[in-house]
Design a protein around this motif. Structure first.
Motif, mmCIF file in Angstrom:
data_model
loop_
_atom_site.group_PDB
_atom_site.id
_atom_site.type_symbol
_atom_site.label_atom_id
_atom_site.label_comp_id
_atom_site.label_asym_id
_atom_site.label_seq_id
_atom_site.Cartn_x
_atom_site.Cartn_y
_atom_site.Cartn_z
ATOM 1 N N LYS A 26 0.852 -1.187 0.000
ATOM 2 C CA LYS A 26 0.000 0.000 0.000
ATOM 3 C C LYS A 26 0.889 1.238 0.000
ATOM 4 O O LYS A 26 1.846 1.324 0.761
ATOM 5 C CB LYS A 26 -0.911 0.020 1.223
ATOM 6 C CG LYS A 26 -1.848 -1.176 1.315
ATOM 7 C CD LYS A 26 -2.658 -1.135 2.602
ATOM 8 C CE LYS A 26 -3.487 -2.403 2.757
ATOM 9 N NZ LYS A 26 -4.248 -2.415 4.026
ATOM 10 N N ILE A 27 0.558 2.187 -0.852
ATOM 11 C CA ILE A 27 1.301 3.441 -0.962
ATOM 12 C C ILE A 27 0.311 4.589 -0.855
ATOM 13 O O ILE A 27 -0.721 4.596 -1.546
ATOM 14 C CB ILE A 27 2.057 3.538 -2.303
ATOM 15 C CG1 ILE A 27 3.036 2.371 -2.462
ATOM 16 C CG2 ILE A 27 2.797 4.867 -2.414
ATOM 17 C CD1 ILE A 27 3.636 2.269 -3.850
ATOM 18 N N THR A 28 0.591 5.540 0.011
ATOM 19 C CA THR A 28 -0.265 6.720 0.131
ATOM 20 C C THR A 28 0.451 7.930 -0.459
ATOM 21 O O THR A 28 1.643 8.142 -0.228
ATOM 22 C CB THR A 28 -0.643 7.014 1.591
ATOM 23 O OG1 THR A 28 0.555 7.168 2.370
ATOM 24 C CG2 THR A 28 -1.468 5.882 2.175
ATOM 25 N N VAL A 29 -0.303 8.724 -1.218
ATOM 26 C CA VAL A 29 0.212 9.928 -1.869
ATOM 27 C C VAL A 29 -0.738 11.067 -1.531
ATOM 28 O O VAL A 29 -1.951 10.942 -1.728
ATOM 29 C CB VAL A 29 0.288 9.751 -3.397
ATOM 30 C CG1 VAL A 29 0.894 10.991 -4.050
ATOM 31 C CG2 VAL A 29 1.080 8.502 -3.770
ATOM 32 N N LYS A 30 -0.206 12.183 -1.038
ATOM 33 C CA LYS A 30 -1.068 13.296 -0.647
ATOM 34 C C LYS A 30 -0.388 14.618 -0.985
ATOM 35 O O LYS A 30 0.835 14.728 -0.933
ATOM 36 C CB LYS A 30 -1.359 13.236 0.855
ATOM 37 C CG LYS A 30 -2.408 14.245 1.323
ATOM 38 C CD LYS A 30 -2.761 14.026 2.777
ATOM 39 C CE LYS A 30 -3.854 14.991 3.230
ATOM 40 N NZ LYS A 30 -5.128 14.754 2.532
ATOM 41 N N GLY A 31 -1.225 15.632 -1.309
ATOM 42 C CA GLY A 31 -0.645 16.956 -1.482
ATOM 43 C C GLY A 31 -1.239 17.768 -2.603
ATOM 44 O O GLY A 31 -2.456 17.926 -2.693
ATOM 45 N N SER A 32 -0.370 18.274 -3.457
ATOM 46 C CA SER A 32 -0.697 19.277 -4.469
ATOM 47 C C SER A 32 -1.973 18.982 -5.252
ATOM 48 O O SER A 32 -2.120 17.931 -5.864
ATOM 49 C CB SER A 32 0.476 19.393 -5.446
ATOM 50 O OG SER A 32 0.118 20.168 -6.562
ATOM 51 N N ASP A 33 -2.904 19.963 -5.255
ATOM 52 C CA ASP A 33 -4.092 19.852 -6.089
ATOM 53 C C ASP A 33 -3.733 19.985 -7.563
ATOM 54 O O ASP A 33 -4.379 19.390 -8.425
ATOM 55 C CB ASP A 33 -5.118 20.917 -5.707
ATOM 56 C CG ASP A 33 -5.820 20.609 -4.398
ATOM 57 O OD1 ASP A 33 -6.111 19.428 -4.152
ATOM 58 O OD2 ASP A 33 -6.069 21.540 -3.622
ATOM 59 N N THR A 34 -2.705 20.782 -7.854
ATOM 60 C CA THR A 34 -2.246 20.913 -9.237
ATOM 61 C C THR A 34 -1.881 19.555 -9.813
ATOM 62 O O THR A 34 -2.130 19.276 -10.989
ATOM 63 C CB THR A 34 -1.013 21.842 -9.311
ATOM 64 O OG1 THR A 34 -1.392 23.154 -8.904
ATOM 65 C CG2 THR A 34 -0.432 21.895 -10.709
ATOM 66 N N MET A 35 -1.302 18.687 -8.983
ATOM 67 C CA MET A 35 -0.791 17.407 -9.455
ATOM 68 C C MET A 35 -1.806 16.271 -9.390
ATOM 69 O O MET A 35 -1.496 15.147 -9.788
ATOM 70 C CB MET A 35 0.450 17.027 -8.638
ATOM 71 C CG MET A 35 1.621 17.967 -8.829
ATOM 72 S SD MET A 35 3.002 17.599 -7.718
ATOM 73 C CE MET A 35 3.528 15.987 -8.322
ATOM 74 N N VAL A 36 -3.011 16.536 -8.896
ATOM 75 C CA VAL A 36 -3.967 15.444 -8.680
ATOM 76 C C VAL A 36 -4.300 14.694 -9.966
ATOM 77 O O VAL A 36 -4.342 13.468 -9.984
ATOM 78 C CB VAL A 36 -5.251 15.972 -8.001
ATOM 79 C CG1 VAL A 36 -6.403 15.009 -8.180
ATOM 80 C CG2 VAL A 36 -5.011 16.174 -6.518
ATOM 81 N N ILE A 37 -4.546 15.425 -11.061
ATOM 82 C CA ILE A 37 -4.895 14.757 -12.317
ATOM 83 C C ILE A 37 -3.774 13.813 -12.738
ATOM 84 O O ILE A 37 -4.012 12.664 -13.132
ATOM 85 C CB ILE A 37 -5.160 15.802 -13.424
ATOM 86 C CG1 ILE A 37 -6.381 16.655 -13.095
ATOM 87 C CG2 ILE A 37 -5.368 15.097 -14.772
ATOM 88 C CD1 ILE A 37 -6.608 17.797 -14.067
ATOM 89 N N LEU A 38 -2.546 14.290 -12.643
ATOM 90 C CA LEU A 38 -1.387 13.481 -13.024
ATOM 91 C C LEU A 38 -1.191 12.313 -12.061
ATOM 92 O O LEU A 38 -0.958 11.169 -12.496
ATOM 93 C CB LEU A 38 -0.141 14.361 -13.064
ATOM 94 C CG LEU A 38 1.187 13.698 -13.419
ATOM 95 C CD1 LEU A 38 1.101 13.007 -14.773
ATOM 96 C CD2 LEU A 38 2.311 14.732 -13.399
ATOM 97 N N ALA A 39 -1.276 12.587 -10.767
ATOM 98 C CA ALA A 39 -1.085 11.537 -9.766
ATOM 99 C C ALA A 39 -2.150 10.453 -9.883
ATOM 100 O O ALA A 39 -1.870 9.261 -9.702
ATOM 101 C CB ALA A 39 -1.093 12.139 -8.360
ATOM 102 N N GLN A 40 -3.382 10.852 -10.202
ATOM 103 C CA GLN A 40 -4.461 9.881 -10.438
ATOM 104 C C GLN A 40 -4.093 8.937 -11.567
ATOM 105 O O GLN A 40 -4.240 7.717 -11.464
ATOM 106 C CB GLN A 40 -5.741 10.605 -10.847
ATOM 107 C CG GLN A 40 -6.515 11.272 -9.737
ATOM 108 C CD GLN A 40 -7.751 11.942 -10.319
ATOM 109 O OE1 GLN A 40 -8.012 11.896 -11.514
ATOM 110 N NE2 GLN A 40 -8.511 12.592 -9.459
#
Length: 276
Positions: A26-40
């Motif tokens: 399991k990996i959790t990623v949190k933070g920048s709203d700018t990066m959400v589309i890319l991180a998704q």
């Protein structure tokens, strides 16, 4: 193995999981709203190829992500701004390291205008003067007579900090309306013919990107793959992942994949820009 539907709130926060009974990592990623589309998209593609790994992605802002890293509630903090010295000190206190900074993509901060706005280009100084309240009417920059409506991000946003530190270089005008995400800024400008906003180039649907000039004597550029690659677009920045210590195991494999040619190719597919 079934991937659950991606859930979004105001287009800003996404959480993705797959059947946990079949996963081992399991990996959790949190933070920048700018990066959400890319991180998704990174998480979605990676999980389809590695069903043994579950990746949870949430937004909230760069500051929120780094705070989560400091308190140990996320593995990776996404940030659209460089980490602050004060945050490094807190990471050092918790992990005994200075943390790990990983540039993972490039982005251009777009200046959003309403499509009905006759203004098509601005200098960096004009943008700064608009956001500090020195310029208050569109007719001062070649537009129609109309009071400029300012829209910006909340203070926990990395884009808010970057824009303040590298573009306006002063405090924001009190007239600037803070909104809880880039999508909200785009929506506000879309509805307001006198509005102006800023945010990641990937979010510019329904609004007009303003050409930006370094100064009055320089050419004006739109944020495109080419102008961001060669840094002719004046508001170009790196996007980062931060960790408390060097990644190992599943987290290292995931980050290595993000930085690979396959992971970097995804940047261009969703409106961001690869490192090379």
């Amino acid at each position: 193995m079934k991937l659950t539907k991606i859930k979004t709130v105001l287009g800003l926060v996404a959480i993705m999981t797959i059947g946990l009974s079949f996963t081992t990592d399991k990996i959790t990623v949190k933070g920048s709203d700018t990066m959400v589309i890319l991180a998704q998209k990174w998480a979605e593609v990676y999980m389809s190829k590695h069903p043994e790994t579950a990746i949870q992605v949430t937004g909230g802002g760069s500051g929120v992500g780094i705070s989560a890293l400091i308190n140990g509630s996320t593995d990776i903090a996404n940030s659209s701004r460089p980490i602050k010295p004060s945050e490094v000190e807190k990471i050092k206190a918790r992990y005994g390291t200075l943390g790990v900074e990983i540039p993972c993509a490039k982005d251009g901060i777009s200046i959003y205008l309403n499509k009905a706005n006759g203004v098509s280009e601005l200098t960096l100084k004009q943008i700064a003067d608009i956001y500090t309240g020195k310029i208050t009417n569109w007719n001062q920059v070649g537009g129609v007579d109309g009071k400029i409506k300012l829209y910006g991000r909340e203070s926990s946003s990395g884009t808010y900090v970057y824009f303040k530190d590298y573009v306006i270089k002063k405090d924001y005008s009190p007239a600037c309306q803070s909104l809880p995400g880039t999508a909200a800024i785009v929506n506000a400008v879309k509805k307001d013919k006198f509005g102006i906003g800023y945010g990641g180039a990937a979010y510019d649907s329904g609004v007009k990107d303003c050409k930006v000039k370094k100064d009055a004597d320089s050419p004006a550029y739109l944020p495109t793959a080419e102008t961001i690659k060669n840094k002719t677009y004046p508001i170009t920045r790196y996007l980062y992942m931060y960790l408390g210590s060097r990644p190992t195991g599943a987290t290292k494999k995931y980050i290595d994949w993000i930085l690979s040619a396959e992971g970097q190719k995804i940047c261009t597919q969703v409106g961001y820009f690869p490192l090379k």
